[in-house]
Design a protein around this motif. Structure first.
Motif, PDB file in Angstrom:
ATOM      1  N   UNK A 193       0.836  -1.208   0.000  1.00  0.00           N
ATOM      2  CA  UNK A 193       0.000   0.000   0.000  1.00  0.00           C
ATOM      3  C   UNK A 193       0.867   1.253   0.000  1.00  0.00           C
ATOM      4  N   UNK A 194       0.412   2.281  -0.714  1.00  0.00           N
ATOM      5  CA  UNK A 194       1.115   3.573  -0.677  1.00  0.00           C
ATOM      6  C   UNK A 194       0.938   4.185   0.710  1.00  0.00           C
ATOM      7  N   UNK A 195       2.016   4.481   1.421  1.00  0.00           N
ATOM      8  CA  UNK A 195       1.890   4.919   2.816  1.00  0.00           C
ATOM      9  C   UNK A 195       1.153   6.256   2.986  1.00  0.00           C
ATOM     10  N   UNK A 196       1.314   7.177   2.050  1.00  0.00           N
ATOM     11  CA  UNK A 196       0.663   8.481   2.210  1.00  0.00           C
ATOM     12  C   UNK A 196      -0.860   8.326   2.239  1.00  0.00           C
ATOM     13  N   UNK A 197      -1.405   7.591   1.294  1.00  0.00           N
ATOM     14  CA  UNK A 197      -2.859   7.421   1.233  1.00  0.00           C
ATOM     15  C   UNK A 197      -3.366   6.609   2.433  1.00  0.00           C
ATOM     16  N   UNK A 198      -2.554   5.645   2.864  1.00  0.00           N
ATOM     17  CA  UNK A 198      -2.949   4.862   4.039  1.00  0.00           C
ATOM     18  C   UNK A 198      -2.997   5.751   5.287  1.00  0.00           C
ATOM     19  N   UNK A 199      -2.010   6.613   5.425  1.00  0.00           N
ATOM     20  CA  UNK A 199      -1.995   7.518   6.577  1.00  0.00           C
ATOM     21  C   UNK A 199      -3.148   8.511   6.526  1.00  0.00           C
ATOM     22  N   UNK A 200      -3.507   8.950   5.334  1.00  0.00           N
ATOM     23  CA  UNK A 200      -4.671   9.830   5.202  1.00  0.00           C
ATOM     24  C   UNK A 200      -5.915   9.157   5.765  1.00  0.00           C
ATOM     25  N   UNK A 201      -6.135   7.897   5.395  1.00  0.00           N
ATOM     26  CA  UNK A 201      -7.322   7.170   5.868  1.00  0.00           C
ATOM     27  C   UNK A 201      -7.269   6.941   7.372  1.00  0.00           C
ATOM     28  N   UNK A 202      -6.088   6.548   7.863  1.00  0.00           N
ATOM     29  CA  UNK A 202      -5.960   6.278   9.300  1.00  0.00           C
ATOM     30  C   UNK A 202      -6.153   7.551  10.122  1.00  0.00           C
ATOM     31  N   UNK A 203      -5.626   8.649   9.630  1.00  0.00           N
ATOM     32  CA  UNK A 203      -5.773   9.932  10.331  1.00  0.00           C
ATOM     33  C   UNK A 203      -7.244  10.337  10.389  1.00  0.00           C
ATOM     34  N   UNK A 204      -7.927  10.188   9.258  1.00  0.00           N
ATOM     35  CA  UNK A 204      -9.350  10.531   9.216  1.00  0.00           C
ATOM     36  C   UNK A 204     -10.156   9.606  10.131  1.00  0.00           C
ATOM     37  N   UNK A 205      -9.783   8.317  10.147  1.00  0.00           N
ATOM     38  CA  UNK A 205     -10.505   7.358  10.971  1.00  0.00           C
ATOM     39  C   UNK A 205     -10.417   7.650  12.452  1.00  0.00           C
ATOM     40  N   UNK A 206      -9.309   8.230  12.869  1.00  0.00           N
ATOM     41  CA  UNK A 206      -9.145   8.590  14.281  1.00  0.00           C
ATOM     42  C   UNK A 206      -9.702   9.975  14.598  1.00  0.00           C
ATOM     43  N   UNK A 207     -10.162  10.688  13.584  1.00  0.00           N
ATOM     44  CA  UNK A 207     -10.645  12.050  13.819  1.00  0.00           C
ATOM     45  C   UNK A 207      -9.519  13.007  14.111  1.00  0.00           C
ATOM     46  N   UNK A 208      -8.359  12.771  13.453  1.00  0.00           N
ATOM     47  CA  UNK A 208      -7.165  13.564  13.745  1.00  0.00           C
ATOM     48  C   UNK A 208      -6.803  14.532  12.627  1.00  0.00           C
ATOM     49  N   UNK A 209      -7.711  14.726  11.673  1.00  0.00           N
ATOM     50  CA  UNK A 209      -7.450  15.764  10.689  1.00  0.00           C
ATOM     51  C   UNK A 209      -7.547  17.126  11.370  1.00  0.00           C
ATOM     52  N   UNK A 210      -6.836  18.095  10.845  1.00  0.00           N
ATOM     53  CA  UNK A 210      -6.870  19.432  11.461  1.00  0.00           C
ATOM     54  C   UNK A 210      -8.292  19.959  11.535  1.00  0.00           C
ATOM     55  N   UNK A 211      -9.093  19.695  10.518  1.00  0.00           N
ATOM     56  CA  UNK A 211     -10.460  20.205  10.490  1.00  0.00           C
ATOM     57  C   UNK A 211     -11.361  19.515  11.523  1.00  0.00           C
ATOM     58  N   UNK A 212     -10.914  18.353  12.063  1.00  0.00           N
ATOM     59  CA  UNK A 212     -11.742  17.626  13.022  1.00  0.00           C
ATOM     60  C   UNK A 212     -11.754  18.272  14.402  1.00  0.00           C
ATOM     61  N   UNK A 213     -10.753  19.124  14.681  1.00  0.00           N
ATOM     62  CA  UNK A 213     -10.682  19.856  15.954  1.00  0.00           C
ATOM     63  C   UNK A 213     -10.699  18.916  17.155  1.00  0.00           C
ATOM     64  N   UNK A 214      -9.995  17.790  17.053  1.00  0.00           N
ATOM     65  CA  UNK A 214      -9.905  16.857  18.193  1.00  0.00           C
ATOM     66  C   UNK A 214      -9.103  17.511  19.309  1.00  0.00           C
ATOM     67  N   UNK A 215      -9.711  17.593  20.499  1.00  0.00           N
ATOM     68  CA  UNK A 215      -9.042  18.318  21.586  1.00  0.00           C
ATOM     69  C   UNK A 215      -7.891  17.527  22.204  1.00  0.00           C
ATOM     70  N   UNK A 216      -7.702  16.266  21.778  1.00  0.00           N
ATOM     71  CA  UNK A 216      -6.559  15.507  22.279  1.00  0.00           C
ATOM     72  C   UNK A 216      -5.253  15.928  21.617  1.00  0.00           C
TER      73      UNK A 216
END
Length: 557
Positions: free
Chosen positions: A403-426
């Motif tokens: 798997x291409x790591x960049x696209x995999x990390x994009x999905x994993x980041x979104x899945x955890x709610x860790x995109x900048x736009x998600x505003x996760x307070x953690x």
């Protein structure tokens, strides 16, 4: 009107202490030998603040003050340990039980008072996780169009202002603050602000407790007085009463912790609380070369909220004009050049430090040090070691190797709610920056397994190069106060970086915020004992550069 005490003849206090006082300069000696009563010592950078305080303690002992009746308060454990060690070296040979002088941090002292009052509670040393839990509870079930809630870092400051200064939380933060207070109460817990605030309340309301603690100490000395917040000031004032033998040492020009509720006006208005106080201003910077003293003095002289003061270099100070130089950071290899400069200083037997206003400015130097295989010390985590990055990459290990790591990390980041736009307070800004860096690195790899191999190798290399005893360090300016290095390189000495744009834009009073930024720069400049290097993009130099130099500093060769 507060009395400013001139330097003058020193009164004899006994041969051993006389020798100690005789080693001081006139201003230091005048401060150390002041009579009882309130006193304020203004100690510019490198002026021998701790030396003067130790001498003052020696004078009190020589006057017959019992060691156990002297209290010295500091702001962190490291400072308390250093003071205790200095007392052991300089004063214990003179007075055998000098070690009985009480040296404590303000929070440790406050906790002792609470325990003495019969109040025991769990201490929450880091309240950010509890603030995040409170915030999540308040966010649960909210409408999508509801106004945003401050993040955990902003809430931390809001809670301190509420507890320490009695400021009402803003409407958008009030539910979280109330929820946080409820969580603390449910655990029968207190945070660091509670320690001081509650001890002050108890001392003020319980006569017997107040009398017991006031009679315990005849003299109260406060180190780094410019850093006190409102509750801490009330605490030391209560303990010093009714005799008011309060000896405070600090520097208005080094008030750099407004985010911890320090306010330069407290040290400036000491005379309002103690009109009969005596003030001594130390004048000589023994740390820095004379060109560094000159440029730092010019810079800080621009501030309005400060004492007018004489600041001079020591007679034997290095006078070489090359002790202040600039380095352009426009070329691709600028970081490698600065690393070579630091390595040369270390090989010559000195210590070198890369200083920056924020952590992000240290990134290119950290990479250059790793690339060159140079051991270095820092308390700041590298992006590769940030907890969110480690968590994401641990998840990435379960992804198919091709798997291409960049696209995999994009999905994993979104899945955890860790995109900048998600505003996760953690996650804070540094966490997001670390994730961004890891994702940027992953673009160069076609396969996940190759990326993880490179990451693991880099992390192992980083661990091998991290050495707390190394002569080269990476530090933010806030972490540098009280320290010094032979070579100091200030990174990002540019507009919007230093002064920091966000600090000015977010400030309620931008003019006062700019003065604090200037004080931060003053602290950074005055860490250098031999050479100061200002590193910046020539296309956008900091306004501070023009303020502190009649002409631009010479370029480093």
């Amino acid at each position: 009107m507060i009395a400013t005490v001139p330097a003058g003849r020193v009164v004899s206090h006994g041969s051993e202490v006389d020798a100690l006082v005789a080693s001081l300069d006139p201003e230091q000696a005048a401060a150390a030998t002041l009579p009882d009563g309130p006193a304020q010592i203004i100690a510019p950078a490198g002026s021998g603040k701790t030396t003067t305080l130790i001498a003052r303690l020696g004078v009190l002992l020589a006057r017959g003050v019992p060691p156990a009746s002297i209290l010295v308060v500091t702001f962190n454990r490291e400072a308390a340990l250093e003071l205790s060690a200095r007392i052991g070296v300089r004063l214990t040979p003179v007075v055998a039980d000098a070690a009985r002088i009480e040296v404590r941090t303000l929070h440790a002292l406050a906790r002792r008072i609470l325990l003495d009052a019969g109040i025991g509670a769990e201490l929450v040393a880091d309240r950010l996780p509890l603030l995040r839990a409170a915030r999540r509870r308040c966010l649960s079930g909210r409408r999508d169009d509801a106004p945003p809630v401050p993040d955990a870092a902003a809430l931390d400051t809001i809670v301190s202002a509420w507890k320490v200064e009695g400021r009402s939380p803003p409407a958008d933060a009030l539910p979280v603050v109330q929820q946080y207070a409820a969580l603390l109460a449910a655990r029968n817990a207190v945070d660091f602000d509670d320690l001081v605030v509650r001890s002050v309340e108890l001392l003020a309301s319980r006569t017997e407790l107040r009398t017991r603690w006031q009679s315990r100490f005849r003299h109260v000395c406060v180190d780094e007085f410019q850093d006190v917040d409102a509750a801490q000031l009330r605490l030391v004032r209560l303990l010093a009463a009714p005799d008011d033998n309060l000896f405070v040492v600090g520097d208005d020009d080094q008030t750099i912790y407004a985010w911890r509720l320090a306010d330069v006006r407290r040290i400036l208005h000491f005379a309002d609380d103690y009109p009969a106080a005596r003030r001594v201003q130390l004048a000589t910077n023994y740390r820095c070369p004379s060109p560094v003293v000159e440029v730092s003095r010019r810079l800080i002289d621009i501030n309005r909220e400060r004492f007018a003061k004489r600041i001079q270099a020591a007679p034997a100070a290095l006078a070489d004009a090359a002790s202040v130089v600039s380095v352009a950071t426009a070329s691709p290899d600028w970081a490698d050049g600065l690393v070579r400069l630091a390595v040369a200083a270390a090989e010559a037997g000195g210590r070198a430090c890369f200083l920056a206003r924020t952590r992000s400015e240290l990134g290119p130097i950290s990479v250059a040090l790793i690339r060159a295989g140079v051991p270095h010390a820092t308390a700041l985590p590298a992006p590769a070691e940030a907890e969110p990055v480690v968590a994401l990459l641990d998840e990435l290990r379960r992804v198919p190797s091709a798997t291409a790591p960049f696209h995999a990390l994009l999905r994993l980041r979104a899945g955890r709610g860790w995109r900048r736009a998600d505003m996760d307070d953690n996650l804070g800004d540094d966490d997001h920056a670390a994730i961004d860096a890891a994702m940027g690195w992953s673009v160069g790899y076609a396969r996940t397994d190759r990326f993880l191999e490179g990451y693991d190798a880099a992390r192992a290399r980083l661990a091998a190069l991290r050495d707390p005893t190394a002569p080269i360090e990476l530090v933010t300016v806030h972490g540098a106060k009280g320290r010094e290095w032979n070579l100091v390189v200030i990174l990002g000495f540019e507009e919007e970086r230093f002064p920091n744009r966000r600090a000015l834009v977010d400030a309620v009073n931008p003019e006062r915020a700019l003065e604090e930024e200037r004080r931060l720069a003053y602290v950074a400049l005055t860490r250098a004992t031999r050479q100061l290097v200002l590193a910046f993009d020539p296309a956008r130099p900091s306004r501070f550069l023009a303020e502190m130099t009649a002409t631009a500093p010479p370029r480093a060769r």
